[in-house]
Design a protein around this motif. Sequence first.
Motif, PDB file in Angstrom:
ATOM      1  N   ARG A   7      12.407  -0.889  -2.775  1.00  0.00           N
ATOM      2  CA  ARG A   7      11.108  -1.300  -2.552  1.00  0.00           C
ATOM      3  C   ARG A   7       9.305  -1.811  -3.483  1.00  0.00           C
ATOM      4  NH1 ARG A   7      10.910   3.147   1.724  1.00  0.00           N
ATOM      5  NH2 ARG A   7      13.216   3.712   2.590  1.00  0.00           N
ATOM      6  N   TYR A  55      11.752   6.416  -5.412  1.00  0.00           N
ATOM      7  CA  TYR A  55      10.619   5.148  -6.059  1.00  0.00           C
ATOM      8  C   TYR A  55       9.544   6.222  -6.122  1.00  0.00           C
ATOM      9  CZ  TYR A  55      11.341   5.752  -0.955  1.00  0.00           C
ATOM     10  OH  TYR A  55      11.757   6.223   0.539  1.00  0.00           O
ATOM     11  N   ASP A  66      10.697   0.553   7.307  1.00  0.00           N
ATOM     12  CA  ASP A  66      10.657   1.732   7.123  1.00  0.00           C
ATOM     13  C   ASP A  66       9.595   2.104   8.862  1.00  0.00           C
ATOM     14  OD1 ASP A  66      11.620   3.121   5.589  1.00  0.00           O
ATOM     15  OD2 ASP A  66      10.448   3.518   4.242  1.00  0.00           O
ATOM     16  N   ASP A  90       5.826   1.496  -0.710  1.00  0.00           N
ATOM     17  CA  ASP A  90       6.896   2.523  -0.168  1.00  0.00           C
ATOM     18  C   ASP A  90       8.224   1.972   0.784  1.00  0.00           C
ATOM     19  OD1 ASP A  90       4.561   4.804  -0.009  1.00  0.00           O
ATOM     20  OD2 ASP A  90       6.294   5.376   1.191  1.00  0.00           O
ATOM     21  N   ASN A  91       6.506   1.201   1.927  1.00  0.00           N
ATOM     22  CA  ASN A  91       7.222   1.156   2.985  1.00  0.00           C
ATOM     23  C   ASN A  91       7.097  -0.538   2.689  1.00  0.00           C
ATOM     24  OD1 ASN A  91       7.605   3.702   3.641  1.00  0.00           O
ATOM     25  ND2 ASN A  91       5.487   3.873   4.996  1.00  0.00           N
TER      26      ASN A  91
END
Length: 487
Positions: free
Chosen positions: A183, A77, A262, A252-253
């Motif tokens: 995500r 990702y 995350d 991305d979290n």
Amino acid sequence: MKALDELTFDNRFARLGDAFSTHVLPEPLDEPRLVVASDAAMALLDLDPAMAETPVFAELFGGHKLWAEAQPRAMVYSGHQFGGYTPQLGDGRGLLLGEVYNQAGEHWDLHLKGAGMTPYSRMGDGRAVLRSSIREFLASEALHALGIPTSRALCVIGSSTPVWREKQERGAMVLRLAPSHIRFGHFEYFYYTQKPEQLAELAEHVLNLHYPECREQPEPYLAMFREIVERNAEMIAKWQAYGFCHGVMNTDNMSILGITFDFGPFAFLDDFDAHFICNHSDHEGRYSFSNQVPIGQWNLSALAQALTPFISVDALKEALGLYLPIYQAHYLDLMRRRLGLTTAEEDDQKLVERLLKLMQNSGVDYTLFFRRLGDESAALAVARLRDDFVDLAGFDAWAEQYKARVARDGDDSEAQRRERMHAVNPLYILRNYLAQNAIAAAESGDYSEVRRLHEVLNKPFEEQAGMEQYAQRPPDWGKHLEISCSS
Ligand code: AMP
Ligand code: MG
């Protein structure tokens, strides 16, 4: 109940193929041992909690053994980190071991964090240290107990494997559970690398598996995006209402399911502070407590950009416009309940805002204030809480408004009020210093404190005998602990 070797796998993400993830085997930890396991999370997999104590459990989740049907994959990702686009991220230290379905038919991703290097490790060592693994474990299970959507944690496995951070620490693994680990950054990756076919495949995958009801809508992708907006708005409303600061809201979290995801340098507020920055590395305060609300929308707009091949810009904008009103409605609803109110009045928003402003200037403990407010009648409670405030005239004015508002809300007994308020106002939250105490003990080989803290946080609304020390304000040393990203 199932035995450990009876889990049933159905690895749907792995089947998407090599464009989406890479096969990588976990790198075992030396001398793996159970630090803590969650009975409730074990139940999600139909596993008997007693199995956590067996040697094979630590071997499985310490990277030594693998089920024949597991297909460990590192997912690729990308994402926006602190506002800037990072073109290539991915599971740098975690592996999707496989997807398991339970007797109720629910699918759970088994994701092992700290499992060693992958093609996406960049400069990292692929490891997680004990301290951050314990923090992630405790936070996910504590948030769940508070009713906040989150990934779950099955266990932490400790080891003697040395791992270097600022100093030498010990490696650990945490087994994370979620219906999906996809995500926002997954979509961004295929959008920015200009892979329209894979982007479409990913969108189909998420729609079919995680938003099947949106299939019935005239524009399924738009319906799905709307749902993602709504879920994120609701999740962040709950963070704000309970004082949870995520710390690294990079795209991305952010989970495509609208669950807390995350965990890094997160914190629950002790004293109320709207400007609180829990991440020591967040110099600008991009992810400060109050910024979480607009950042949620910013992140959703980054996802919207990646969905422009499927949905018109106007429709995306309209859906993004739902975020704030939905956030506000959930937030206000929860704050009303935290104040013990059962009805809605136009000025309730102001009542909440005024209270928070008074708290801000007085260093009032956010969690304990609401808990104490429900201990007795409104009049008695505000009289007792008054001493915590610096601006007494300001507090008195607020207290008069509050008492009048409670009176208009309707009659109920002190006992009813207490029961209603205590059901939404936790007595125990995961304060940084409590986590720190548990970590310090665990680092010297004593896991009893992590386990006890986990147990207490499982029932945050219930007063537990002999657990008074977990319901205290932090001591001076525990107030401003610095938590960095280097975990
Ligand atoms: P995080 O800030 O933990 O969300 O991580 C951001 C990115 O860095 C993700 O792609 C992680 O997989 C990766 N990463 C973080 N820590 C490590 C590590 N110790 N080794 C390899 N990759 C890591
Ligand atoms: Mg991350």
